[in-house]
Design a protein around this motif. Structure first.
Motif, short mmCIF file in Angstrom:
data_model
loop_
_atom_site.label_atom_id
_atom_site.label_comp_id
_atom_site.label_asym_id
_atom_site.label_seq_id
_atom_site.Cartn_x
_atom_site.Cartn_y
_atom_site.Cartn_z
N MET A 1 15.13 30.97 17.09
CA MET A 1 15.90 29.90 16.70
C MET A 1 15.73 28.73 17.95
O MET A 1 15.65 27.72 17.60
N GLU A 2 15.57 29.00 19.13
CA GLU A 2 15.56 28.16 20.27
C GLU A 2 14.07 27.31 20.21
O GLU A 2 14.19 25.92 20.35
N LYS A 3 13.19 28.05 19.84
CA LYS A 3 11.78 27.31 19.60
C LYS A 3 11.97 26.40 18.61
O LYS A 3 11.10 25.44 18.41
N THR A 4 12.51 26.67 17.42
CA THR A 4 12.64 25.89 16.13
C THR A 4 13.45 24.60 16.83
O THR A 4 12.74 23.60 16.30
N VAL A 5 14.53 24.74 17.40
CA VAL A 5 15.38 23.71 17.93
C VAL A 5 14.56 22.68 18.65
O VAL A 5 14.46 21.44 18.58
N GLU A 6 13.53 23.28 19.78
CA GLU A 6 12.73 22.52 20.62
C GLU A 6 11.63 21.61 19.72
O GLU A 6 11.57 20.52 19.95
N ILE A 7 11.14 22.43 18.60
CA ILE A 7 10.18 21.61 17.69
C ILE A 7 10.70 20.51 17.12
O ILE A 7 10.19 19.40 17.01
N GLU A 8 11.77 20.77 16.64
CA GLU A 8 12.56 19.47 15.85
C GLU A 8 12.86 18.52 16.93
O GLU A 8 12.90 17.28 16.38
N ARG A 9 13.30 18.82 17.89
CA ARG A 9 13.77 17.71 18.99
C ARG A 9 12.70 16.88 19.39
O ARG A 9 12.79 15.80 19.57
N SER A 10 11.54 17.68 19.61
CA SER A 10 10.25 17.04 19.95
C SER A 10 9.97 15.79 18.91
O SER A 10 9.35 14.65 19.27
N ILE A 11 10.02 16.08 17.58
CA ILE A 11 9.64 15.06 16.81
C ILE A 11 10.78 13.72 16.85
O ILE A 11 10.19 12.69 16.71
N ILE A 12 11.94 14.13 16.86
CA ILE A 12 13.10 12.96 17.06
C ILE A 12 13.05 12.37 18.32
O ILE A 12 13.31 11.15 18.16
N LYS A 13 12.74 12.94 19.53
CA LYS A 13 12.90 12.46 20.91
C LYS A 13 11.45 12.20 21.36
O LYS A 13 11.21 10.87 21.34
N LYS A 14 10.71 12.82 21.88
CA LYS A 14 9.35 12.77 22.19
C LYS A 14 8.47 12.06 21.58
O LYS A 14 7.81 11.09 22.08
N TYR A 15 8.35 12.27 20.21
CA TYR A 15 7.56 11.77 19.39
C TYR A 15 8.13 10.84 18.52
O TYR A 15 7.66 10.73 17.21
N LYS A 16 9.32 10.19 18.68
CA LYS A 16 10.01 9.50 18.03
C LYS A 16 9.06 8.25 17.20
O LYS A 16 9.28 7.90 16.35
N LYS A 17 8.53 7.54 18.33
CA LYS A 17 7.57 6.21 17.81
C LYS A 17 6.52 6.67 17.08
O LYS A 17 6.55 6.11 15.68
N PRO A 18 5.78 7.74 17.53
CA PRO A 18 4.57 7.59 16.86
C PRO A 18 4.49 8.43 15.44
O PRO A 18 3.53 8.39 14.55
N ILE A 19 5.21 9.49 15.50
CA ILE A 19 5.54 10.37 14.41
C ILE A 19 6.89 10.11 13.30
O ILE A 19 6.50 9.74 12.39
N TRP A 20 7.98 10.11 14.17
CA TRP A 20 9.32 9.92 13.34
C TRP A 20 9.25 8.52 12.61
O TRP A 20 9.68 8.59 11.64
N HIS A 21 9.43 7.46 13.45
CA HIS A 21 9.32 6.27 12.88
C HIS A 21 8.29 6.09 11.94
O HIS A 21 8.55 5.27 10.80
N ARG A 22 7.06 6.59 12.13
CA ARG A 22 6.07 6.20 11.22
C ARG A 22 6.23 6.94 9.77
O ARG A 22 5.95 6.31 8.80
N PHE A 23 6.66 8.21 10.06
CA PHE A 23 7.12 9.00 8.86
C PHE A 23 8.19 8.27 8.26
O PHE A 23 7.87 8.12 6.78
N ILE A 24 9.18 7.87 8.77
CA ILE A 24 10.29 7.09 8.02
C ILE A 24 9.92 5.90 7.46
O ILE A 24 10.13 5.58 6.21
N GLY A 25 8.84 5.14 8.15
CA GLY A 25 8.27 4.11 7.68
C GLY A 25 7.78 3.95 6.25
O GLY A 25 7.61 3.24 5.41
N GLY A 26 6.87 5.02 6.15
CA GLY A 26 6.01 5.51 5.03
C GLY A 26 6.95 5.75 3.93
O GLY A 26 6.69 5.40 2.79
N CYS A 27 7.88 6.76 4.15
CA CYS A 27 8.88 6.79 3.15
C CYS A 27 9.60 5.73 2.79
O CYS A 27 9.86 5.57 1.25
#
Length: 285
Positions: A1-27
Motif C-alpha cells: 500500500m505504501e508503494k502504491t501511494v508513492e507511485i500515485e504521488r509521483s504522478i501528481i507531484k514530481k511528474y505533474k507537468k510532463p505527465i499529469w498535465h499532459r494527460f489531463i490536457g489530452g483528455c
C-alpha cells in the motif's frame, strides 16, 4: 500500500507537468472522458498501460465528472513468468485486473505476412468483446505521443498514405463502443523517467515474433522510424512536435488527393471551376 501511494504521488507531484498535465490536457482537448462513461483500461503489462491505469484512477478520484473504471488484461499466450510479472505489478500498484485468456500468439506465430497487424486486430476485437461484457462503452489504450508521430511517419514511408493515430475512434464492429488514448500528449521519455524513479520493472513486448526478431538481430519499421525521428531532432529539436502539429493543420487546398469516407478525391475535381471562379487571373502563391 505504501508503494502504491508513492507511485500515485509521483504522478501528481514530481511528474505533474510532463505527465499529469499532459494527460489531463489530452483528455480535455479531445473530449475523451464524459459523465456516465464506463471505461475499460486495457493493460498489456508494459509501462504505458500501467501508467495509464494509475492516471485514470487519479482522474476518477479528483474529477468532478463521474465515470467508472474496469481494468482489463488479455493473456494472449504469455509465458508463465510474464503473466506472473503482470499480476505482481497490478498488486503492487493497486490495479484490480480482470484477466482473460486467448490463443492469439499460437494463431499468428506462423503467419508470414503482417503477423503484428493481424495480432493487433485480433487483440482489439477480444478487448472490445470483453469490455462490453463488463458493461463498458469505451476501451482506453496506452499509446503515447511518440507512438502517434511514429505511426504518422510510418504511414507515409511504408504505407504511401498520410494518416495518423487518432485520439479516439468509434468501433465499426462493436456499435456503441469507442476507443480512447488518454496518454496522447505524454512523451515516452517522461514515462521512462517515471518508471525509473519508482524503481519499476514492466513487461516489454512479449510476443514470440518479437522475441524471434530480437534473437535474429532484425529491426522493424517502427524501430527504424524511431531512429529517424531521433536523428531529425538532433538538427531540429522541434521535428517531432512539427510532425504532430502538421496533422492538426492539413491544408487540403495544397493536397494532391485525399480519402474521405472511403472515397478517393483529387485536386483535379472541380479544378477548372476553381479557375473560372478566380477570374482566370495570375497565380497568387
Amino acid at each position: 500500500m505504501e508503494k502504491t501511494v508513492e507511485i500515485e504521488r509521483s504522478i501528481i507531484k514530481k511528474y505533474k507537468k510532463p505527465i499529469w498535465h499532459r494527460f489531463i490536457g489530452g483528455c480535455k482537448d479531445y473530449r475523451l472522458v464524459n459523465a456516465g462513461d464506463r471505461i475499460a483500461v486495457c493493460i498489456s503489462g508494459g509501462k504505458d498501460s500501467f501508467l495509464l491505469a494509475k492516471c485514470m484512477q487519479q482522474l476518477q478520484k479528483h474529477s468532478d465528472v463521474p465515470f467508472e473504471l474496469e481494468f482489463l488484461c488479455m493473456d494472449p499466450g504469455y509465458r508463465p513468468e510474464n503473466r506472473a510479472m503482470i499480476e505482481r505489478n497490478a498488486a503492487l500498484m493497486g490495479v484490480p485486473l480482470h484477466i482473460f485468456e486467448t490463443d492469439i500468439f499460437d494463431t499468428v506465430v506462423n503467419i508470414e505476412q503482417s503477423p503484428c497487424y493481424l495480432c493487433a486486430r485480433m487483440r482489439r476485437g477480444h478487448l472490445y468483446k470483453n469490455a462490453r461484457a463488463l458493461g463498458c462503452n469505451k476501451i482506453a489504450l496506452g499509446h503515447h505521443f511518440d507512438d502517434v508521430i511514429e505511426t504518422t511517419l510510418m504511414s507515409m514511408l511504408w504505407g504511401a498514405e498520410v494518416k495518423t493515430m487518432m485520439p479516439k475512434l468509434h468501433s465499426t464492429n462493436y456499435p456503441g463502443m469507442e476507443l480512447i488514448r488518454p496518454l496522447y500528449l505524454v512523451r515516452e521519455t517522461d514515462i521512462l523517467a517515471w518508471k525509473r524513479y519508482n524503481g519499476l520493472t514492466f513487461l516489454q513486448c512479449a510476443c514470440r515474433f518479437t522475441e524471434q526478431e530480437a534473437d535474429e538481430g532484425m529491426h522493424g519499421a517502427r524501430s527504424e522510424t524511431k531512429a529517424l525521428i531521433a536523428a531529425l531532432r538532433k538538427t531540429n529539436p522541434q521535428a517531432d512536435v512539427n510532425i504532430f502539429r502538421s496533422m492538426h493543420h492539413v491544408n487540403l487546398n495544397m493536397a494532391l488527393g485525399w480519402t474521405q469516407d472511403g472515397q478517393l478525391r483529387s485536386f483535379l475535381d472541380g479544378y477548372e471551376t476553381q479557375r473560372t471562379a478566380a477570374g482566370g487571373g495570375p497565380e497568387n502563391e
